[in-house]
Design a protein around this motif. Structure first.
Motif, PDB file in Angstrom:
ATOM      1  N   HIS A 188       0.835  -1.214   0.000  1.00  0.00           N
ATOM      2  CA  HIS A 188       0.000   0.000   0.000  1.00  0.00           C
ATOM      3  C   HIS A 188       0.868   1.262   0.000  1.00  0.00           C
ATOM      4  CE1 HIS A 188      -4.095  -1.559   0.291  1.00  0.00           C
ATOM      5  NE2 HIS A 188      -3.583  -2.550   0.990  1.00  0.00           N
ATOM      6  N   ARG A 189       1.916   1.285   0.812  1.00  0.00           N
ATOM      7  CA  ARG A 189       2.801   2.460   0.870  1.00  0.00           C
ATOM      8  C   ARG A 189       3.460   2.719  -0.484  1.00  0.00           C
ATOM      9  NH1 ARG A 189       3.979   0.633   6.142  1.00  0.00           N
ATOM     10  NH2 ARG A 189       5.761  -0.581   5.392  1.00  0.00           N
ATOM     11  N   GLU A 214       0.849   4.240  -2.810  1.00  0.00           N
ATOM     12  CA  GLU A 214       0.569   5.622  -2.388  1.00  0.00           C
ATOM     13  C   GLU A 214       1.722   6.544  -2.781  1.00  0.00           C
ATOM     14  OE1 GLU A 214      -0.288   5.468   1.811  1.00  0.00           O
ATOM     15  OE2 GLU A 214      -2.008   4.142   1.478  1.00  0.00           O
ATOM     16  N   ALA A 221       1.687   9.755  -5.315  1.00  0.00           N
ATOM     17  CA  ALA A 221       2.141  11.071  -4.855  1.00  0.00           C
ATOM     18  C   ALA A 221       3.145  11.653  -5.853  1.00  0.00           C
ATOM     19  CB  ALA A 221       2.751  10.965  -3.460  1.00  0.00           C
ATOM     20  N   ARG A 269      -8.773  10.386  -3.429  1.00  0.00           N
ATOM     21  CA  ARG A 269      -8.994   9.217  -2.570  1.00  0.00           C
ATOM     22  C   ARG A 269      -8.858   8.002  -3.472  1.00  0.00           C
ATOM     23  NH1 ARG A 269     -14.729   8.502  -0.790  1.00  0.00           N
ATOM     24  NH2 ARG A 269     -14.684   7.633  -2.822  1.00  0.00           N
ATOM     25  N   ARG A 270      -7.888   7.177  -3.143  1.00  0.00           N
ATOM     26  CA  ARG A 270      -7.598   6.021  -3.988  1.00  0.00           C
ATOM     27  C   ARG A 270      -7.886   4.736  -3.248  1.00  0.00           C
ATOM     28  NH1 ARG A 270      -3.604   9.721  -5.879  1.00  0.00           N
ATOM     29  NH2 ARG A 270      -4.097  10.161  -8.053  1.00  0.00           N
ATOM     30  N   THR A 309      -9.826   5.758  -8.382  1.00  0.00           N
ATOM     31  CA  THR A 309      -9.538   7.079  -7.833  1.00  0.00           C
ATOM     32  C   THR A 309     -10.744   7.994  -7.978  1.00  0.00           C
ATOM     33  OG1 THR A 309      -7.191   6.882  -8.383  1.00  0.00           O
ATOM     34  CG2 THR A 309      -8.022   9.099  -7.990  1.00  0.00           C
TER      35      THR A 309
END
Length: 147
Positions: free
Chosen positions: A14-15, A18, A22, A87-88, A102
């Motif tokens: 997940h990180r 994300e 970004a 928001r994904r 998204t």
């Protein structure tokens, strides 16, 4: 045939996704289309339709087609104050395949535009790339494009 049990993503999975978004959003906010293109696997699949109900369209973009079309849409690099709030929801199929939904609001020049789209991400060589874009309303930009 082996059982295809659902993949359970780790917090690190997940990180990574994300962080990937970004980075992509930062490139988009600066209209750095070349940097955005470097985050894709080409040919890039597109799935879209007209802005209203109608006919769907599918096709592929080369890197050159992606850069040309996105440059027309995004304008000059660093040309404005663009901000994304997104928001994904990633759905990991495996450790190297993810479908990400998204809901986003893009604000530029005091005007806000809401968007909903999906991307298919593919991990190669330890890095994530987007390979398929799914978003309504792009068909007008595709007219005349190779399919």
């Amino acid at each position: 045939m082996e059982e295809n049990a659902p993949y359970t993503p780790s917090e690190e999975d997940h990180r990574e996704v994300e962080a990937w978004f970004a980075k992509y959003d930062a490139h988009a906010a600066n209209a750095d289309v070349e940097a955005m293109a470097s985050m894709a696997l080409f040919p890039l699949n597109l799935v879209t339709d007209d802005a209203g109900p109608g006919t769907g369209w599918t096709g592929q973009w080369s890197r050159e087609e992606y850069v040309r079309t996105m440059s027309d849409v995004m304008g000059e690099p660093g040309g404005g104050d663009v901000h994304f709030e997104s928001r994904r929801t990633p759905h990991f199929l495996t450790a190297s395949l993810a479908l990400v939904f998204t809901d986003s609001t893009m604000t530029a020049g005091g005007q806000s535009r809401r968007m909903r789209y999906a991307d298919v991400l593919v991990k190669q060589g330890g890095e994530w790339y987007f390979q398929t874009m799914v978003q309504g309303g792009w068909a007008a930009a595709m007219r005349g494009a190779p399919s």
